[in-house]
Design an enzyme around this catalytic site. Structure first.
Site, short mmCIF file in Angstrom:
data_model
loop_
_atom_site.label_atom_id
_atom_site.label_comp_id
_atom_site.label_asym_id
_atom_site.label_seq_id
_atom_site.Cartn_x
_atom_site.Cartn_y
_atom_site.Cartn_z
NE ARG A 143 -4.15 -1.71 0.18
CZ ARG A 143 -4.18 -2.81 -0.55
NH1 ARG A 143 -3.18 -3.12 -1.37
NH2 ARG A 143 -5.23 -3.62 -0.48
CD GLU B 195 -3.54 2.92 -4.98
OE1 GLU B 195 -4.52 2.18 -5.20
OE2 GLU B 195 -2.46 2.50 -4.55
CG HIS C 149 -3.61 -1.04 -6.45
ND1 HIS C 149 -3.90 -0.48 -5.24
CD2 HIS C 149 -3.50 -2.38 -6.20
CE1 HIS C 149 -3.98 -1.42 -4.30
NE2 HIS C 149 -3.73 -2.59 -4.87
C1 DGY Z 1 -5.25 -6.62 -2.65
O1 DGY Z 1 -5.97 -7.58 -2.93
O2 DGY Z 1 -5.24 -6.09 -1.54
C2 DGY Z 1 -4.34 -6.11 -3.73
O3 DGY Z 1 -3.79 -4.89 -3.41
C3 DGY Z 1 -5.06 -6.03 -5.04
O4 DGY Z 1 -4.13 -5.84 -6.08
#
Ligand code: DGY
Length: 323
Positions: A237, A266, A285
């Site tokens: 993240r 984002e 992402h």
């Molecule tokens: C998640 O599933 O948390 C991932 O970041 C998706 O790409």
């Protein structure tokens, strides 16, 4: 009577069908993210909410008095305000396991892409700048036989370690809340304290989930400890790194480059300073974004929600809700 469920995006037909067999369904199909007021209106009679990344906070929960369960199509659940959900008696579920190998592939894509400057040199060719042979200005660095430092040795970390050790002959070290003796044995990985990992890795890969402890975990001090030749990769993240510190580190040659799939905000704004650097490989992402994996994740999320609304323990209840 079937419980009523709101879904804030279209799903694969087979997933919608399986949900519809157990619930009455209201699905947002507009393409754009549902506006907050409209979301609150749609949730006013919903017992279940299926989403991917929508912030679940007290304001949303107040607008959804019948809500019993929120199921996210993601392994990360940092968008859940766990305390508020507990206060309102709403449980949360997520989708671990099904995406591990897919996210590990993307991690390697970022490592290889940043090391060999794949996107940058693709632009170079398209812009007609390739005039002569391959001079030094096109050189990159090797991934094979390099030292990989993994921060956060969960299932995805292990899938990255497997590729690194057996596919690329890399030396694998990791930092984690707890030691993983099995993983150490399987991938010939060594445990390192964070400072040591930062100082000795050619690739520093952030895979730890975002929590109070990991927020801004990588800042000025941590970049200063990295090798000037190091490449920083973030597939976790955006908020695990201080982005201003990352910008300074790139500007001042404190590290060689970065491969990023995640950002504090984002979608990241196209004019964000991080995107000025040719040595930053930036993706939107897409860690888990393959057709098969996203369908598998949606299936898992649907099964979680159906179980929760039937009063059963969902297969992937978020750990904080386990009694
Ligand atoms: C998640 O599933 O948390 C991932 O970041 C998706 O790409």
């Amino acid at each position: 009577m079937k419980p009523h469920v709101f879904v804030d995006r279209p799903l694969a037909p087979e997933v919608e069908q399986s949900l519809a067999a157990h619930c009455t369904l209201d699905i947002w199909t507009d393409g754009d993210t549902i506006p907050r007021d409209e979301l609150h209106r749609r949730l006013s009679n919903a017992e279940g909410f299926l989403t991917a990344g929508r912030r679940i906070d007290a304001a949303l929960l107040e607008a959804a008095p019948k809500l019993r369960a929120v199921s996210t199509i993601s392994v990360g659940y940092n968008h859940f305000d766990i305390d508020a959900m507990k206060r309102f008696g709403v449980i949360g579920t997520h989708t671990p396991y099904v995406l591990d190998e897919t996210v590990a592939d993307l991690t390697f894509a970022l490592m290889l892409g940043a090391a060999r400057r794949v996107a940058e040199l693709d632009h170079y060719v398209r812009e007609g700048k390739w005039k002569r042979g391959d001079g030094e200005q096109l050189f990159g660095v090797d991934v094979h036989h390099a030292v990989l430092g993994i921060i956060g040795m969960g299932r995805i970390g292990e899938a990255v370690a497997k590729r690194a050790r057996f596919g690329f002959d890399m030396t694998v070290q990791y930092y984690n809340r707890s030691r993983k003796p099995d993983a150490e044995q399987r991938y010939e990985a060594t445990y390192a304290e964070l400072d040591e990992l930062l100082a000795t890795s050619d690739f520093v890969v952030m895979l730890a989930p975002l929590t109070e402890e990991t927020k801004d975990m990588i800042g000025r001090e941590q970049f200063a400890k990295m090798k000037a030749s190091a490449i920083y990769i973030n597939v976790s993240r955006g908020a695990t790194v201080d982005e201003d510190a990352l910008i300074d580190a790139l500007e001042n040659g404190v590290i060689r480059g970065a491969g990023l799939d995640v950002y504090k905000q984002e979608p990241i704004d196209g004019s964000h300073p991080l995107l000025r650097f040719p040595n930053v490989l930036a993706l939107p992402h897409i860690g888990s974004a393959t057709t098969k994996t996203r369908i598998d994740m949606a299936k898992a999320a649907a099964n979680n929600l159906i179980a929760a609304l039937n009063g059963e323990t969902p297969p992937y209840l978020v750990p904080e809700f386990r009694s």
